[in-house]
Write a protein that holds these residues in place. Structure first.
Motif, PDB file in Angstrom:
ATOM      1  N   ILE A  90      25.875  42.998  35.782  1.00 36.42           N
ATOM      2  CA  ILE A  90      27.245  43.161  36.231  1.00 36.42           C
ATOM      3  C   ILE A  90      27.783  41.871  37.257  1.00 36.42           C
ATOM      4  O   ILE A  90      26.919  41.651  38.038  1.00 36.42           O
ATOM      5  N   GLN A  91      28.823  41.357  36.908  1.00 32.14           N
ATOM      6  CA  GLN A  91      29.222  40.334  37.605  1.00 32.14           C
ATOM      7  C   GLN A  91      30.721  40.575  37.884  1.00 32.14           C
ATOM      8  O   GLN A  91      31.336  41.390  37.405  1.00 32.14           O
ATOM      9  N   ARG A  92      30.945  40.351  39.362  1.00 33.81           N
ATOM     10  CA  ARG A  92      32.205  40.566  40.068  1.00 33.81           C
ATOM     11  C   ARG A  92      32.871  39.186  40.411  1.00 33.81           C
ATOM     12  O   ARG A  92      32.386  38.532  40.818  1.00 33.81           O
ATOM     13  N   PHE A  93      34.068  39.148  40.126  1.00 35.58           N
ATOM     14  CA  PHE A  93      35.015  37.969  40.566  1.00 35.58           C
ATOM     15  C   PHE A  93      36.316  38.455  41.056  1.00 35.58           C
ATOM     16  O   PHE A  93      37.043  39.099  40.331  1.00 35.58           O
ATOM     17  N   GLU A  94      36.156  38.731  42.552  1.00 36.93           N
ATOM     18  CA  GLU A  94      37.206  39.242  43.318  1.00 36.93           C
ATOM     19  C   GLU A  94      37.378  40.590  42.511  1.00 36.93           C
ATOM     20  O   GLU A  94      36.324  41.653  42.854  1.00 36.93           O
ATOM     21  N   GLY A  95      38.589  40.820  42.154  1.00 36.33           N
ATOM     22  CA  GLY A  95      38.765  42.692  41.740  1.00 36.33           C
ATOM     23  C   GLY A  95      38.555  42.695  40.077  1.00 36.33           C
ATOM     24  O   GLY A  95      38.523  43.629  39.477  1.00 36.33           O
TER      25      GLY A  95
END
Length: 230
Positions: free
Chosen positions: A132-137
């Protein structure tokens, strides 16, 4: 060996596709219009590996047929049409089709597209990504093929998922149009490369404010651009 549902009101088109498909060892079921296709899929929702759906047909057009089929089946759909307008392509992708081929088409290219779509839809392909990758929201779940924007799930077409995942996996790398088409579509692309631009446009709309991460490189292609961490 695949089980292919070919939906087209032109018997010659169905015969042509069946000829090439059976030569490769696949099984073909035919439907002459959208109503018949919906009836077949309702009775056998999991029998087919892919559906080839014509757009312009009597009784029920291809777009309406796909809309009905999507209520109970996630079988990949490749749309066939004599019309290549961007509006038709966008409408099809919004309904969740996997690819769009404009008539007249090369049977060899069509079979390559069918192989590529089914390969991407296979569980083995989905299992290849486990993170899982997150970029801000913006959250991209490769394993579950789930994308959320500020905690809200975003419904993307299969091709939009593939395009976003490839961009994210190659973040901060300049990707040429040719490279994107080859790696996301999975075959030598003979059609109009505006198909890529259409998917980028749809993807940006779905990502809302986080579309800012997809940067256009004029004369080159696109890049998923995020701040690098040391």
């Amino acid at each position: 060996m695949y089980h292919i549902l070919v939906v087209d009101d032109e018997e010659k088109i169905r015969e042509l596709i069946k000829k090439y498909a059976t030569f490769e060892g696949h099984t073909v079921t035919e439907a002459g219009d959208g109503m018949e296709a919906v009836s077949i899929c309702r009775s056998h929702p999991n029998d087919f590996d892919i559906i080839l759906m014509d757009v312009m047909m009597p009784e029920l057009d291809g777009f309406s047929a796909v809309r009905e089929i999507r209520k109970y089946s996630a079988t990949p759909v490749l749309m066939l049409s004599a019309r290549g307008e961007e509006y038709d392509k966008i409408h099809g992708f919004e309904l969740g089709i996997d690819d769009y081929v404009v008539k007249p088409f090369s049977p060899k290219e069509l079979m390559l597209r069918i192989h590529a779509i089914i390969k991407r839809a296979s569980p083995e392909s989905a299992a290849a990504q486990k993170e899982i990758q997150r970029f801000e929201g913006l959250t991209v779940d490769f394993t579950g093929r789930i994308v959320t924007v500020d905690g809200e799930k975003v419904d993307l077409s299969p091709k939009e998922y593939d395009l976003l995942f490839y961009l994210v996996n190659n973040k901060n790398i300049a990707l040429t149009r040719e490279k994107l088409i080859t790696n996301v579509w999975g075959y030598d692309f003979y059609g109009d490369d505006r198909t890529l631009d259409t998917h980028i446009k749809l993807l940006r709309r779905s990502l809302k404010q986080y579309s800012k991460f997809i940067v256009t490189l004029r004369g080159v292609g696109y890049r998923f651009e995020v701040e690098r961490t040391l």
